[in-house]
Design an enzyme around this catalytic site. Structure first.
Site, PDB file in Angstrom:
ATOM      1  N   HIS A   4      36.263  39.004  34.557  1.00  0.00           N
ATOM      2  CA  HIS A   4      35.010  39.699  34.832  1.00  0.00           C
ATOM      3  C   HIS A   4      34.808  39.842  36.338  1.00  0.00           C
ATOM      4  CE1 HIS A   4      32.919  39.511  30.764  1.00  0.00           C
ATOM      5  NE2 HIS A   4      34.113  38.963  30.564  1.00  0.00           N
ATOM      6  N   HIS A  33      31.634  32.011  28.974  1.00  0.00           N
ATOM      7  CA  HIS A  33      31.958  32.095  30.404  1.00  0.00           C
ATOM      8  C   HIS A  33      31.037  31.140  31.161  1.00  0.00           C
ATOM      9  CE1 HIS A  33      34.886  35.393  30.369  1.00  0.00           C
ATOM     10  NE2 HIS A  33      34.221  35.803  29.308  1.00  0.00           N
ATOM     11  N   ASN A  84      37.622  29.313  25.431  1.00  0.00           N
ATOM     12  CA  ASN A  84      38.051  30.176  26.532  1.00  0.00           C
ATOM     13  C   ASN A  84      36.926  30.360  27.536  1.00  0.00           C
ATOM     14  OD1 ASN A  84      39.776  31.559  23.987  1.00  0.00           O
ATOM     15  ND2 ASN A  84      40.869  31.133  25.870  1.00  0.00           N
ATOM     16  N   GLY A 115      47.306  32.451  18.852  1.00  0.00           N
ATOM     17  CA  GLY A 115      48.347  31.526  19.270  1.00  0.00           C
ATOM     18  C   GLY A 115      48.543  31.484  20.769  1.00  0.00           C
ATOM     19  N   ASP A 153      38.577  40.282  20.540  1.00  0.00           N
ATOM     20  CA  ASP A 153      38.526  40.484  21.999  1.00  0.00           C
ATOM     21  C   ASP A 153      39.545  41.557  22.386  1.00  0.00           C
ATOM     22  OD1 ASP A 153      37.527  40.097  24.537  1.00  0.00           O
ATOM     23  OD2 ASP A 153      38.745  38.332  24.973  1.00  0.00           O
ATOM     24  N   LEU A 172      44.605  36.051  31.655  1.00  0.00           N
ATOM     25  CA  LEU A 172      44.407  36.755  30.391  1.00  0.00           C
ATOM     26  C   LEU A 172      43.255  37.750  30.527  1.00  0.00           C
ATOM     27  CD1 LEU A 172      44.744  33.819  27.838  1.00  0.00           C
ATOM     28  CD2 LEU A 172      46.341  35.714  28.130  1.00  0.00           C
ATOM     29  N   ALA A 173      43.471  38.948  29.961  1.00  0.00           N
ATOM     30  CA  ALA A 173      42.466  40.016  30.012  1.00  0.00           C
ATOM     31  C   ALA A 173      42.273  40.564  28.610  1.00  0.00           C
ATOM     32  CB  ALA A 173      42.903  41.114  30.981  1.00  0.00           C
ATOM     33  N   GLY A 174      41.497  39.840  27.795  1.00  0.00           N
ATOM     34  CA  GLY A 174      41.354  40.219  26.405  1.00  0.00           C
ATOM     35  C   GLY A 174      42.554  39.757  25.604  1.00  0.00           C
TER      36      GLY A 174
END
Length: 390
Positions: A142, A199, A223, A253, A278, A311-313
């Site tokens: 973000h 978040h 996450n 996973g 996501d 990680l982005a989604g």
């Protein structure tokens, strides 16, 4: 027009039924009847032998699909295109999700989602605003420049959003509890907004206070949260031990070790864990890259990552999530299906018309083969099958 769907086993959201058929009248489920029943005026629709007809999947966190990112295309057409891309994977209803951006963009996305929700059979049942009231240290991908605490103008504009949807959809807002006062949480809940924690680096105690103020669930559990520590268990443990709150799980996973997800499932009352994707624009495409905030995101080995490996989604769809819940978490078929339909409907307070096969419910259905691959979907009674098993 009445349709009698025959030949498939039925999962009602509660039980599995053999030798029964589902009677539809337009966009609505009319009844479940014995397979041998003859219904006057109903066209018999034979389904493949060995298939399973279940409530359509409901995804509360969908950033994109079919090459479309909702942040970049915050329009009704963009939302509908995302829903269409996910339909071939069994998702018949979703919340298009806009991640942290300037508030005007996020509000425009919410209003566009309300426009899309008014289109019958479009599959849009609200909007998910993931941000901007997040913890900067737990922001993930973000954009830091837009993360902040809410002010009075923000609260006024957000509080007005549920009226745009009426009974057609819900507004889900992900926030960090430490960034928003309890009084403001309570105000947003009174306005009709569903609140989820995410978040965040909130303490266990701060999260419990936010739950008492009206926080209803948690976004992608584990996450963008600190790990559980013996003396400072934090938001993740508060989410696991909150009996009345729902948690979204990304079961790919990659985002969370399967054993940790299995532990969370064991700790939580049944019915409070739901599957989310996501998902990002590559879902439903062969794309290997896309752009987020002007930065190239790479699709590699089941992951979506920045150049730096953040990680982005997620690179997953709901049919995969159901299969993974069974394979990685040892969840039985019926419970995996509930996690993809009934439980999200309950989280959103829409379980009076979605998430079950029952008289009076909307005819949102998914047809699965013996390997839980999607053979077809119905949205508001209209069939829209995929080009191949998904």
């Amino acid at each position: 027009m009445r349709q009698l769907l025959t030949g498939a086993r039925l999962f009602t959201g509660d039980v599995l039924l053999d030798d029964h058929a589902l009677l539809l009248a337009g966009a609505e489920i009319l009844d479940i009847v014995p397979a041998v029943a003859s219904v006057a005026g109903a066209a018999r629709v034979p389904l493949p032998e060995g298939s399973l007809l279940a409530p359509g999947f409901i995804d509360t966190q969908v950033n994109g699909g079919g090459g479309v990112l909702f942040n970049d295309t915050p329009t009704a057409a963009g939302a509908l295109a995302i829903a269409a891309a996910h339909r071939r994977f069994g998702t018949t209803a979703l919340l298009p999700t806009v991640i942290t951006d300037d508030l005007n963009t996020m509000m425009a996305a919410a209003e566009a989602a309300a426009e899309a929700a008014a289109i019958p059979g479009g599959g849009i049942i609200g909007v998910h605003l993931e941000g901007p009231f997040l913890n900067p240290e737990r922001r993930g991908v973000h954009k830091a420049a837009h993360i902040r605490r809410p002010n009075g103008v923000d609260l006024d504009r957000l509080s007005a959003l549920p009226r745009h949807f009426g009974d057609l959809g819900r507004v889900l807002l992900t926030l960090a509890p430490e960034q928003v006062d309890d009084g403001d949480i309570a105000r947003l809940v009174r306005a009709g907004i569903v609140l989820a924690g995410g978040h965040s680096a909130a303490s266990h105690e701060r999260t419990q206070a936010a739950l008492r103020a009206g926080l209803r669930g948690f976004t992608h559990l584990f996450n963008a949260m600190p790990p559980i520590s013996n003396r400072t268990p934090g938001i993740a443990l508060a989410a696991m031990t909150a009996k009345d709150a729902w948690c979204g799980l990304i079961v790919d996973g990659v985002h969370v070790h399967p054993d940790l997800l299995a532990l969370a499932l064991a700790a939580k009352p049944r019915g409070k864990m739901m599957l989310v994707t996501d998902a990002m624009p590559p879902t439903g495409t062969d794309a290997t890259t896309f752009t987020l905030y002007g930065e190239r995101i790479h699709r590699r080995d089941g992951r979506l990552v920045t150049d730096d490996g953040v990680l982005a989604g997620a690179d997953i769809d709901m049919a995969q999530a159901v299969r993974n819940a069974m394979r990685l978490l040892d969840v039985e078929l019926e419970e995996a299906l509930r996690m993809a339909s009934l439980y999200p409907a309950r989280f959103l307070g829409m379980d009076g018309r979605l998430g079950q096969l029952a008289a009076g419910f909307q005819a949102d259905l998914v047809l699965l083969d013996a390997q839980q691959r999607v053979l077809g979907t119905w949205v508001a009674g209209q069939r829209d099958g995929p080009t191949g098993p998904a």
